[in-house]
Write a protein that holds these residues in place. Structure first.
Motif, PDB file in Angstrom:
ATOM      1  N   ASP A   4      -1.669  14.122   5.323  1.00  0.00           N
ATOM      2  CA  ASP A   4      -2.022  14.059   3.901  1.00  0.00           C
ATOM      3  C   ASP A   4      -1.158  13.044   3.165  1.00  0.00           C
ATOM      4  O   ASP A   4      -1.638  12.300   2.315  1.00  0.00           O
ATOM      5  N   LYS A   5       0.119  13.022   3.518  1.00  0.00           N
ATOM      6  CA  LYS A   5       1.058  12.103   2.857  1.00  0.00           C
ATOM      7  C   LYS A   5       0.706  10.641   3.149  1.00  0.00           C
ATOM      8  O   LYS A   5       0.691   9.799   2.248  1.00  0.00           O
ATOM      9  N   LEU A   6       0.423  10.345   4.415  1.00  0.00           N
ATOM     10  CA  LEU A   6       0.074   8.977   4.793  1.00  0.00           C
ATOM     11  C   LEU A   6      -1.280   8.585   4.206  1.00  0.00           C
ATOM     12  O   LEU A   6      -1.456   7.470   3.715  1.00  0.00           O
ATOM     13  N   LEU A   7      -2.227   9.494   4.238  1.00  0.00           N
ATOM     14  CA  LEU A   7      -3.544   9.217   3.644  1.00  0.00           C
ATOM     15  C   LEU A   7      -3.413   8.903   2.163  1.00  0.00           C
ATOM     16  O   LEU A   7      -4.012   7.943   1.669  1.00  0.00           O
ATOM     17  N   ASP A   8      -2.618   9.673   1.447  1.00  0.00           N
ATOM     18  CA  ASP A   8      -2.406   9.427   0.020  1.00  0.00           C
ATOM     19  C   ASP A   8      -1.798   8.042  -0.200  1.00  0.00           C
ATOM     20  O   ASP A   8      -2.228   7.292  -1.082  1.00  0.00           O
ATOM     21  N   ALA A   9      -0.817   7.680   0.612  1.00  0.00           N
ATOM     22  CA  ALA A   9      -0.156   6.381   0.482  1.00  0.00           C
ATOM     23  C   ALA A   9      -1.107   5.232   0.819  1.00  0.00           C
ATOM     24  O   ALA A   9      -1.086   4.177   0.162  1.00  0.00           O
ATOM     25  N   LEU A  10      -1.949   5.408   1.825  1.00  0.00           N
ATOM     26  CA  LEU A  10      -2.935   4.376   2.172  1.00  0.00           C
ATOM     27  C   LEU A  10      -3.945   4.196   1.046  1.00  0.00           C
ATOM     28  O   LEU A  10      -4.317   3.055   0.713  1.00  0.00           O
ATOM     29  N   ASN A  11      -4.395   5.298   0.452  1.00  0.00           N
ATOM     30  CA  ASN A  11      -5.324   5.195  -0.680  1.00  0.00           C
ATOM     31  C   ASN A  11      -4.664   4.511  -1.878  1.00  0.00           C
ATOM     32  O   ASN A  11      -5.303   3.726  -2.580  1.00  0.00           O
ATOM     33  N   GLU A  12      -3.391   4.790  -2.091  1.00  0.00           N
ATOM     34  CA  GLU A  12      -2.667   4.137  -3.186  1.00  0.00           C
ATOM     35  C   GLU A  12      -2.566   2.633  -2.932  1.00  0.00           C
ATOM     36  O   GLU A  12      -2.736   1.824  -3.849  1.00  0.00           O
ATOM     37  N   GLN A  13      -2.324   2.251  -1.684  1.00  0.00           N
ATOM     38  CA  GLN A  13      -2.241   0.823  -1.369  1.00  0.00           C
ATOM     39  C   GLN A  13      -3.610   0.163  -1.476  1.00  0.00           C
ATOM     40  O   GLN A  13      -3.710  -0.983  -1.910  1.00  0.00           O
ATOM     41  N   MET A  14      -4.668   0.871  -1.112  1.00  0.00           N
ATOM     42  CA  MET A  14      -6.013   0.326  -1.295  1.00  0.00           C
ATOM     43  C   MET A  14      -6.225   0.022  -2.780  1.00  0.00           C
ATOM     44  O   MET A  14      -6.731  -1.040  -3.142  1.00  0.00           O
ATOM     45  N   LYS A  15      -5.796   0.941  -3.644  1.00  0.00           N
ATOM     46  CA  LYS A  15      -5.887   0.712  -5.088  1.00  0.00           C
ATOM     47  C   LYS A  15      -5.103  -0.533  -5.477  1.00  0.00           C
ATOM     48  O   LYS A  15      -5.597  -1.373  -6.239  1.00  0.00           O
ATOM     49  N   ASN A  16      -3.895  -0.675  -4.950  1.00  0.00           N
ATOM     50  CA  ASN A  16      -3.070  -1.840  -5.273  1.00  0.00           C
ATOM     51  C   ASN A  16      -3.748  -3.148  -4.861  1.00  0.00           C
ATOM     52  O   ASN A  16      -3.660  -4.148  -5.581  1.00  0.00           O
ATOM     53  N   GLU A  17      -4.399  -3.128  -3.715  1.00  0.00           N
ATOM     54  CA  GLU A  17      -5.075  -4.345  -3.247  1.00  0.00           C
ATOM     55  C   GLU A  17      -6.259  -4.697  -4.147  1.00  0.00           C
ATOM     56  O   GLU A  17      -6.443  -5.859  -4.515  1.00  0.00           O
ATOM     57  N   PHE A  18      -7.045  -3.697  -4.516  1.00  0.00           N
ATOM     58  CA  PHE A  18      -8.173  -3.979  -5.412  1.00  0.00           C
ATOM     59  C   PHE A  18      -7.686  -4.363  -6.807  1.00  0.00           C
ATOM     60  O   PHE A  18      -8.293  -5.210  -7.466  1.00  0.00           O
ATOM     61  N   PHE A  19      -6.567  -3.775  -7.249  1.00  0.00           N
ATOM     62  CA  PHE A  19      -6.005  -4.193  -8.535  1.00  0.00           C
ATOM     63  C   PHE A  19      -5.566  -5.654  -8.470  1.00  0.00           C
ATOM     64  O   PHE A  19      -5.743  -6.410  -9.427  1.00  0.00           O
ATOM     65  N   SER A  20      -5.000  -6.058  -7.344  1.00  0.00           N
ATOM     66  CA  SER A  20      -4.582  -7.449  -7.185  1.00  0.00           C
ATOM     67  C   SER A  20      -5.770  -8.391  -7.376  1.00  0.00           C
ATOM     68  O   SER A  20      -5.645  -9.429  -8.032  1.00  0.00           O
ATOM     69  N   ALA A  21      -6.911  -8.024  -6.815  1.00  0.00           N
ATOM     70  CA  ALA A  21      -8.112  -8.845  -6.996  1.00  0.00           C
ATOM     71  C   ALA A  21      -8.485  -8.929  -8.471  1.00  0.00           C
ATOM     72  O   ALA A  21      -8.799 -10.010  -8.990  1.00  0.00           O
ATOM     73  N   TYR A  22      -8.442  -7.811  -9.146  1.00  0.00           N
ATOM     74  CA  TYR A  22      -8.763  -7.738 -10.573  1.00  0.00           C
ATOM     75  C   TYR A  22      -7.785  -8.596 -11.376  1.00  0.00           C
ATOM     76  O   TYR A  22      -8.180  -9.359 -12.268  1.00  0.00           O
TER      77      TYR A  22
END
Length: 170
Positions: A4-22
């Motif tokens: 759960d901890k790693l999944l949460d962190a991966l989802n947070e990084q996915m958000k960071n990557e899409f924010f970078s595009a934005y």
């Protein structure tokens, strides 16, 4: 299998990557408004790279049996005092991304998740390249100073950048 901890962190990084595009699309808009279409084009290519990075996280999460969790993010900065400020801001953002990737790698190592470590290694290497490309442009802008002709030459130089999707091996 993802904890759960790693999944949460991966989802947070996915958000960071899409924010970078934005963020980079917003910065492209700044350069368009400043009549620097070549630099705007460079930032649009950066946007496409970041979208690809977000997609890589999406694919890894789903292939590893996890569930993606798309999260909201704040509006990006849209206005800058100069092209140099825009690139310095971008480099600081890349340093933030590097730090978050490194923390994610540390977590994957702590949990002994070898698949996540292998996946993240590509991003560790990619971040070295990302920071170096922004730093080089910053050094060029610092040399240019207030020379309008130099800025126009850099605009022309940066217009040559094209988007090349990462290969499966990369």
């Amino acid at each position: 299998m993802l904890s759960d901890k790693l999944l949460d962190a991966l989802n947070e990084q996915m958000k960071n990557e899409f924010f970078s595009a934005y963020l980079y699309m917003a910065i492209a808009g700044y350069f368009e408004a400043e009549d620097l279409p070549g630099i705007a084009s460079w930032m649009r290519v950066q946007t496409l790279e970041e979208m690809t990075h977000g997609e890589k996280f999406f694919n890894f999460i789903t292939e590893a049996g996890g569930r993606t969790d798309f999260r909201a993010f704040d509006a990006p900065k849209n206005l800058f005092d100069s092209p140099l400020e825009a690139f310095r801001f971008s480099l600081e953002h890349e340093k933030f991304v590097t730090a978050s990737i490194n923390k994610l790698m540390d977590l994957a190592k702590e949990e002994g998740n070898h698949a996540a470590q292998i996946f993240l290694q590509w991003f560790v290497t990619e971040q070295v390249e990302e920071e170096a490309s922004f730093a080089l442009i910053i050094r060029k802008l610092e040399r240019i100073g207030n020379d309008g002709n130099g800025l126009l030459r850099l605009d022309e130089e940066l217009s040559a950048r094209t988007f090349v999707p990462p290969t499966a091996a990369k």
